[in-house]
Design a protein around this motif. Structure first.
Motif, PDB file in Angstrom:
ATOM      1  N   SER A 138     -16.074 -34.144   9.269  1.00 57.27           N
ATOM      2  CA  SER A 138     -16.983 -33.920   8.227  1.00 57.27           C
ATOM      3  C   SER A 138     -18.485 -34.467   8.871  1.00 57.27           C
ATOM      4  O   SER A 138     -18.528 -34.939   9.907  1.00 57.27           O
ATOM      5  CB  SER A 138     -16.563 -35.064   7.244  1.00 57.27           C
ATOM      6  OG  SER A 138     -16.674 -36.363   7.646  1.00 57.27           O
ATOM      7  N   ARG A 139     -19.230 -34.046   7.974  1.00 60.22           N
ATOM      8  CA  ARG A 139     -20.699 -34.295   8.299  1.00 60.22           C
ATOM      9  C   ARG A 139     -20.889 -35.933   8.573  1.00 60.22           C
ATOM     10  O   ARG A 139     -21.695 -36.277   9.544  1.00 60.22           O
ATOM     11  CB  ARG A 139     -21.815 -33.847   7.384  1.00 60.22           C
ATOM     12  CG  ARG A 139     -21.769 -32.322   7.334  1.00 60.22           C
ATOM     13  CD  ARG A 139     -23.001 -31.903   6.161  1.00 60.22           C
ATOM     14  NE  ARG A 139     -22.989 -30.519   6.154  1.00 60.22           N
ATOM     15  CZ  ARG A 139     -23.400 -29.540   6.767  1.00 60.22           C
ATOM     16  NH1 ARG A 139     -23.950 -30.003   7.763  1.00 60.22           N
ATOM     17  NH2 ARG A 139     -23.228 -28.243   6.760  1.00 60.22           N
ATOM     18  N   THR A 140     -20.431 -36.870   7.615  1.00 58.94           N
ATOM     19  CA  THR A 140     -20.372 -38.223   7.616  1.00 58.94           C
ATOM     20  C   THR A 140     -19.792 -38.559   8.688  1.00 58.94           C
ATOM     21  O   THR A 140     -20.305 -39.598   9.770  1.00 58.94           O
ATOM     22  CB  THR A 140     -19.759 -38.832   6.460  1.00 58.94           C
ATOM     23  OG1 THR A 140     -20.401 -38.288   5.367  1.00 58.94           O
ATOM     24  CG2 THR A 140     -19.757 -40.314   6.395  1.00 58.94           C
ATOM     25  N   ARG A 141     -18.514 -38.154   9.321  1.00 59.09           N
ATOM     26  CA  ARG A 141     -17.892 -38.648  10.343  1.00 59.09           C
ATOM     27  C   ARG A 141     -18.582 -38.164  11.628  1.00 59.09           C
ATOM     28  O   ARG A 141     -18.592 -39.031  12.705  1.00 59.09           O
ATOM     29  CB  ARG A 141     -16.420 -38.051  10.480  1.00 59.09           C
ATOM     30  CG  ARG A 141     -15.743 -38.421  11.386  1.00 59.09           C
ATOM     31  CD  ARG A 141     -14.298 -37.753  11.647  1.00 59.09           C
ATOM     32  NE  ARG A 141     -13.591 -37.930  12.757  1.00 59.09           N
ATOM     33  CZ  ARG A 141     -12.740 -37.224  13.529  1.00 59.09           C
ATOM     34  NH1 ARG A 141     -12.178 -36.060  12.559  1.00 59.09           N
ATOM     35  NH2 ARG A 141     -12.352 -37.188  14.835  1.00 59.09           N
ATOM     36  N   LYS A 155     -21.806 -37.860  12.213  1.00 56.02           N
ATOM     37  CA  LYS A 155     -22.871 -39.010  12.317  1.00 56.02           C
ATOM     38  C   LYS A 155     -22.447 -40.159  12.625  1.00 56.02           C
ATOM     39  O   LYS A 155     -23.402 -40.909  13.280  1.00 56.02           O
ATOM     40  CB  LYS A 155     -23.670 -38.860  10.918  1.00 56.02           C
ATOM     41  CG  LYS A 155     -24.469 -37.940  10.523  1.00 56.02           C
ATOM     42  CD  LYS A 155     -25.190 -38.001   9.361  1.00 56.02           C
ATOM     43  CE  LYS A 155     -25.967 -36.880   8.855  1.00 56.02           C
ATOM     44  NZ  LYS A 155     -26.519 -36.791   7.318  1.00 56.02           N
ATOM     45  N   GLN A 156     -21.283 -40.637  12.326  1.00 48.11           N
ATOM     46  CA  GLN A 156     -20.688 -41.892  12.742  1.00 48.11           C
ATOM     47  C   GLN A 156     -20.501 -42.086  14.115  1.00 48.11           C
ATOM     48  O   GLN A 156     -20.430 -43.009  15.004  1.00 48.11           O
ATOM     49  CB  GLN A 156     -19.591 -42.304  11.919  1.00 48.11           C
ATOM     50  CG  GLN A 156     -19.866 -42.411  10.305  1.00 48.11           C
ATOM     51  CD  GLN A 156     -18.883 -42.831   9.353  1.00 48.11           C
ATOM     52  OE1 GLN A 156     -17.575 -42.332   9.722  1.00 48.11           O
ATOM     53  NE2 GLN A 156     -18.981 -43.494   8.249  1.00 48.11           N
ATOM     54  N   ASP A 188     -24.986 -33.864  12.910  1.00 46.13           N
ATOM     55  CA  ASP A 188     -23.791 -33.315  11.803  1.00 46.13           C
ATOM     56  C   ASP A 188     -23.450 -32.199  12.217  1.00 46.13           C
ATOM     57  O   ASP A 188     -22.378 -31.598  11.725  1.00 46.13           O
ATOM     58  CB  ASP A 188     -24.258 -33.357  10.481  1.00 46.13           C
ATOM     59  CG  ASP A 188     -25.529 -32.968  10.150  1.00 46.13           C
ATOM     60  OD1 ASP A 188     -26.597 -32.746  11.095  1.00 46.13           O
ATOM     61  OD2 ASP A 188     -25.701 -32.615   9.062  1.00 46.13           O
TER      62      ASP A 188
END
Length: 467
Positions: free
Chosen positions: A400-403, A405-406, A430
């Protein structure tokens, strides 16, 4: 200016207690409605109350009208799940499978298929294909209506990319715009017949959308949208492009219908949810019947957004071809995030939604991109019935985009791109190549769906921001 109407004024007209009063009062605060006299406001509200169904697609009053109509006696019940084909199941996350299972329980569903690049989305999963009976589901089309790929092949050798890299980089920066703020100025804009379409005046909801459409035409969205130079490698001598086997300079773009498509999607999804009340797990799959005024309006608006998205790509390629000083040898274009009226093998007419899926009817050409560091493929559809004549629309996300970025650092991403000989202008972590599935595995999962005519390998990629 009219004195302000209050809830009791609407109750005296006959408005029922509940959402309709609050929605109506809120609407009357809009600038153009506040100018009306109180008598004119009351007359308008009386007409709305007398015949709310006729206002279901009105620009101002659609949601108030829906609140005035009697609610369904119960939720529309889901039915037993229909069977559907899955391609590349080992690469598909469980969330996408669950969403497809839900879609296959809709009472209007006839058939479905899940592509190997599938991942979780809103309503129908991205990579989902759904055939329904006489209805259209806005969120099974998607928010970015008519999002598409477009490829131009030029009679220039691949070494042009190394010899003229600074020039090609500048051409991208000078002739592309991304996102909501970075648009072409008045003197730079190109006209297009799509902006003269009568639908902008005939459909009430679209009457205030023309200015945004005119401002954004020829530009690209954010997120995973791009314009890039790369190497086209034609490998099939029988290709329909009329291009001999060999390698060429190519230009590939990916974008959709910008703010126009998003506003259409959101407006008609809310309208569908007001009038088609499904259980919570299926609420984003609310549909509009094609035998209703709202359904016909959405269908017309969807087709306009698709044509607008195509016009944006045509302008992108027109600008860059002119700046390059070359006419393309061939072009290929296909869209996803759309709905088509088609016939199944048994002759039954259905509405086929392809949300992040490439049309792959017999002999139909398309482009399936990989990632920034992996090739995309020029394909010819095989018309496979099990996939509803569809194929994947790309590699598909594995993060995912969030993952992304993390877990991914910008320096690591830039190093990875450099190792693969790719220059990125703009973009973010992302959209890092590592966030995407292996396109070769995806293609191996759909050999029954498409034949490969050639490939496109990115070299200079332009995305939103960062430059």
């Amino acid at each position: 200016m009219a004195s302000q109407l209050r809830g009791n004024d609407l109750r005296q007209l006959g408005f029922p207690e509940g959402r309709a009063i609050g929605l109506a009062l809120a609407q009357l605060q809009r600038k153009h409605l506040k100018k009306l006299s109180q008598t004119d406001q009351l007359t308008l509200l009386k007409e709305l109350l007398a015949n709310p169904a006729s206002y279901l697609t009105h620009l101002d009053w659609s949601h108030t009208a829906a609140a005035l109509l009697p609610p369904p006696s119960r939720h529309i019940a889901l039915t037993e799940r229909k069977e559907y084909a899955v391609f590349g199941a080992e690469y598909i996350e469980q969330g996408a499978i669950h969403q497809m299972e839900t879609a296959m329980k809709l009472p209007v569903t006839v058939a479905g298929a899940l592509m190997p690049d599938a991942h979780h989305g809103y309503g129908l999963p991205i990579g989902g294909v759904l055939a329904v009976d006489n209805a259209v589901i806005p969120y099974a089309v998607g928010v970015d209506i008519g999002c598409r790929m477009a490829l131009s092949v030029f009679a220039l050798p691949p070494r042009y990319l190394e010899q003229r890299v600074q020039e090609l980089r500048k051409l991208l920066l000078d002739n592309t715009k991304f996102g909501n703020r970075d648009v072409f100025r008045h003197g730079q804009k190109l006209g297009h017949a799509v902006l003269d379409r009568p639908e902008f005046q005939e459909i009430p909801f679209l009457r205030n959308k023309l200015d945004t459409a005119a401002a954004q035409i020829g530009s690209s969205g954010g997120g995973n949208h791009f314009v890039e130079w790369g190497v086209v490698d034609i490998t099939d001598p029988s290709n329909e492009l009329g291009v001999p086997v060999g390698q060429y300079l190519g230009l590939l773009s990916h974008s959709g219908s910008r703010g126009l498509g998003a506003s259409i999607a959101n407006h008609y999804t809310k309208l569908a949810q007001d009038t088609c009340q499904l259980p919570a797990e299926a609420r984003h799959l609310a549909w509009l019947g094609l035998d209703t005024e709202a359904g016909q309006e959405y269908w017309t608006a969807m087709n306009l957004a698709g044509d607008y998205a195509s016009a944006c790509h045509h302008q992108i390629h027109q600008r860059l071809a002119k700046a390059l000083g070359e006419r393309p040898l061939a072009k290929v274009e296909n869209h996803h995030n759309f709905a088509w009226k088609e016939r199944l093998v048994n002759g039954r007419e259905v509405v086929v939604h392809r949300k992040g899926a490439t049309p792959a009817g017999q002999g139909v050409l398309g482009i399936i991109p990989g990632s920034m560091t992996a090739p995309g493929f020029i394909v010819r559809g095989r018309g496979e019935a099990a996939s509803l004549a569809s194929a994947s629309h790309g590699a598909g996300r594995q993060m995912s985009r969030t993952r992304a970025k993390q877990e991914l650092g910008e320096a690591d991403v830039r190093r990875y791109l450099q190792q693969h000989g790719v220059e990125l202008l703009g973009g973010g972590v992302d959209e890092a190549p590592q966030a995407y599935k292996d396109i070769h595995q995806v293609m191996q999962s759909q050999t029954d769906l498409v034949d490969v005519l050639g490939s496109f390998t990115p070299r200079i990629v332009r995305m939103e921001g960062g430059v």
